[in-house]
Design an enzyme around this catalytic site. Structure first.
Site, PDB file in Angstrom:
ATOM      1  CB  CYS A 177       0.081  46.947  -9.380  1.00  0.00           C
ATOM      2  SG  CYS A 177      -0.309  45.301  -8.775  1.00  0.00           S
TER       3      CYS A 177
HETATM    4  C1  BEZ Z   1      -0.809  45.803  -4.666  1.00  0.00           C
HETATM    5  O1  BEZ Z   1      -0.415  46.073  -5.790  1.00  0.00           O
HETATM    6  O2  BEZ Z   1      -0.513  46.493  -3.717  1.00  0.00           O
HETATM    7  C2  BEZ Z   1      -1.652  44.592  -4.438  1.00  0.00           C
HETATM    8  C3  BEZ Z   1      -2.423  44.053  -5.450  1.00  0.00           C
HETATM    9  C4  BEZ Z   1      -3.229  42.948  -5.218  1.00  0.00           C
HETATM   10  C5  BEZ Z   1      -3.245  42.375  -3.965  1.00  0.00           C
HETATM   11  C6  BEZ Z   1      -2.452  42.901  -2.948  1.00  0.00           C
HETATM   12  C7  BEZ Z   1      -1.655  44.005  -3.186  1.00  0.00           C
END
Ligand code: BEZ
Length: 211
Positions: free
Chosen positions: A45
Site C-alpha cells: 500500500c
Molecule cells: C500490503 O500492503 O503489503 C498488505 C496489506 C494488507 C495485507 C497484505 C499486504
C-alpha cells in the site's frame, strides 16, 4: 450485490485527510478514481499510494480527481502519509477517506471476506462526469496495482466516450483505434477523414481521431 458498470456511483459523506466531503459534490463535473487499499502502514500500500501521488499531473491533465480509502481512521492516514513521503519521495496529494465504520467500503463492496477478512481489498472504481461507473478493478492484498494501466484505461474511456471507436488489445494513447462495427463504410469515410484500413468487414482501424 456488487456495483455494475453503467450504474450510478453511490453518493456518501465522508471524513478525509482534506476534510469532510460529499462525494458527488466533490467530484463536480470531473472524472473520478475511488480506490481502496487494505491497511495503513503496510508495504505494498505504501508503494501504491506514493506512485499514485507521483501521477497527479497525469490525472490533472485528464480532468480526473483521485480519492483513496481504507478502514483506518484519518488520524492514522495522517501519520502514515509521513512514511509514504519519506520512503517513496512523494507527498500524498489527494484526499484519503478514513472509513473506520466501513460505511463506504460496504456501499462499494470493497470488503471480500473470503479474501481478506474485514479489510478492504484493492478495489478501483473509475467514475465519469455523469457519475456513472465506467470501470471496476479488484486485486488481492498481495498484488500491487499498475497505476499506469489506470491512466491508460482513462485515456481509452475518455476517447470512446467522445468518438464511435473502441481501443484494441494493449492500445496506448496515440495508436490506431477500431471503428465501431455499427458504422457503415460510407459513414466511416466522413466520420474518420484520416481514412481507415479494413482487415475484415468487422475489423477496421483508423488513426486516433483526436490526435
Ligand atoms: C500490503 O500492503 O503489503 C498488505 C496489506 C494488507 C495485507 C497484505 C499486504
Amino acid at each position: 450485490m456488487s456495483l455494475k458498470l453503467g450504474e450510478e456511483a453511490p453518493n456518501f459523506d465522508a471524513e478525509t485527510t482534506e476534510g469532510k466531503i460529499n462525494f458527488h459534490e466533490w467530484l463536480g463535473n470531473s472524472w473520478g478514481v475511488l480506490f481502496s487499499h487494505p491497511k495503513d502502514f503496510t508495504p505494498v500500500c505504501t508503494t501504491e499510494l506514493g506512485y499514485t501521488a507521483k501521477l497527479k499531473p497525469e490525472f490533472d491533465k485528464r480532468g480526473v480527481k483521485v480519492l483513496g480509502l481504507s478502514v483506518d481512521p484519518v488520524s492514522d492516514h495522517n501519520e502514515w502519509i509521513k512514511d509514504i513521503e519519506e520512503t517513496q519521495g512523494q507527498k500524498v496529494n489527494f484526499p484519503m477517506i478514513g472509513d473506520e465504520n466501513k460505511k463506504v467500503a460496504e456501499l462499494y463492496g470493497m470488503i471480500h471476506p473470503q479474501s481478506l477478512d474485514s479489510l478492504t481489498v484493492r478495489s478501483v472504481f473509475i467514475i465519469g462526469p455523469d457519475k456513472k461507473i465506467k470501470l471496476t478493478l479488484t486485486y488481492p492484498a498481495s498484488t500491487g496495482r499498475n497505476f499506469d494501466e489506470i491512466i491508460r484505461v482513462i485515456d481509452s474511456l475518455q476517447l470512446t466516450a467522445n468518438y464511435q471507436v473502441s481501443t484494441p488489445v494493449n492500445w496506448k494513447d496515440g495508436e490506431d483505434v477500431v471503428i465501431s462495427p455499427a458504422i457503415a463504410d460510407e459513414d466511416a469515410k466522413t466520420k474518420f477523414p484520416k481514412g481507415f484500413k479494413t482487415l475484415k468487414p468487422y475489423l477496421r482501424l483508423t488513426p486516433q481521431p483526436n490526435k
